[in-house]
Design an enzyme around this catalytic site. Sequence first.
Site: not given
Ligand code: LLP
Length: 425
Positions: A239, A273-275, A312, A316, A351-352, A379
């Site tokens: 997303g 595929e929004p997360g 995070r 990042y 400890c980092e 995340y």
């Molecule tokens: N579909 C696929 C194939 C993906 O690899 C991802 C995220 C998503 C959907 C979901 O994307 P979103 O809607 O969340 O942007 N850990 C990192 C983010 C890693 C994202 C990996 N893939 C963070 O905390 O920023």
Amino acid sequence: MSNFEYQNGQLMAEKCTLSSIATTYGTPTFVYSKSAIEQAYMNYANALGEHSGMICYAVKANSNIAVLQVLAKCGAGFDIVSKGELQRVLKAGGDPARIIFSGVGKTTAEMVFAIRAGIACFNVESHAEIARLAAAAATAGINAPVSLRVNPNVDAKTHPYISTGLKENKFGIDILHALEVYQYAKTFETLDIVGVDCHIGSQLTDTTPFIDALDKVLELVDTLAKNDIHLKHIDLGGGIGVTYKDEVPPSISDYLASIKTKIAGRNLSLILEPGRSIVANAGVLLTEVEYLKPTEHKDFAIVDAAMNDNIRPALYQAWQDILPVKQNTHNNADNNTQPEAKNWDIVGPVCETGDFLGKDRTLALQQGDILAMMSAGAYGFVMSSNYNSRTRAAEVLIDKDKPYLVRKRETFDDLINGEQLLQHI
Ligand code: LLP
């Protein structure tokens, strides 16, 4: 509107004060708002409207089974990347026919399990994976629905670790070679080609790269049609980004409207595929100030959450807001004064040097204060670890005025579960 707002000086999660959640469940604790999750999902579902397709929540962003249950109840589909995520979705009541399996390294056992569960589609990422999936389908005795994840070589202009659509990234099949890979997939009787998929990165707040990728994918759809490969769906991956600080993401309805305009008249259903945009701003991480440590160079507030709870910032250089759960309510017994606001580095006990939650945050702090690290629903817990033998945090889901403990804080027994002392020593 955010579901975490101050009312009478108290930061609220729906109708609960976060200070009462910290008192009841302790810290560190992740707190999620059920209605914020529902609203965020419905933004996508409403924007998709009558167009055929599915909003498949990316389980990796937050896989607590209660969160998945809330989304399953809304009718969401799910995007998974492992058997474990699939099992979570099934446990939470998700519909297998609305599950998409992404990821570069699926094992044969995972494939067979997912085929038998009756999932909607495998997003396949390599030539080698096609052959393996075809064999897994033969083993399962059921054809596998397939979509190729293509890499459109588009710069998502996001953090390099979450950018996935460039030639140098490990993801997807180079779009220039996609036709021959589709033709290879077509040679297997146990595979049913159903779609095309691309995911170029996460936390994009400009839709131009998404639309550039879509244009390239649509060209491919036409080329495939000319070669007698007809697709049913197009999957545009994750997303749009969210506001952590001052980012201004486009509205979901505008984003979906521009996609729908591009694919109008094509008879292609649309999958997203929004997360992050479903759960990030539906969650916070509560933490208590253990010590204040002012030094000549820097003032440190040492809190009880750390990089193992939310990696995070360390991984990042991510910025998430940090707010007190109570505004201006310090009461110093001796002189009744408020502490002065200062620039604090909010750091954890690990400890980092990289163990910080935020730097240079202007806050009036006292030992014992409870802070909320905002936008922690995506995340956050899922990337947490037991580093430094720290037990992982509790998770609480708020439904209006009621908090529900949806994951207990880990105990020492959880920490050493599966470990063993040697008999002969
Ligand atoms: N579909 C696929 C194939 C993906 O690899 C991802 C995220 C998503 C959907 C979901 O994307 P979103 O809607 O969340 O942007 N850990 C990192 C983010 C890693 C994202 C990996 N893939 C963070 O905390 O920023």
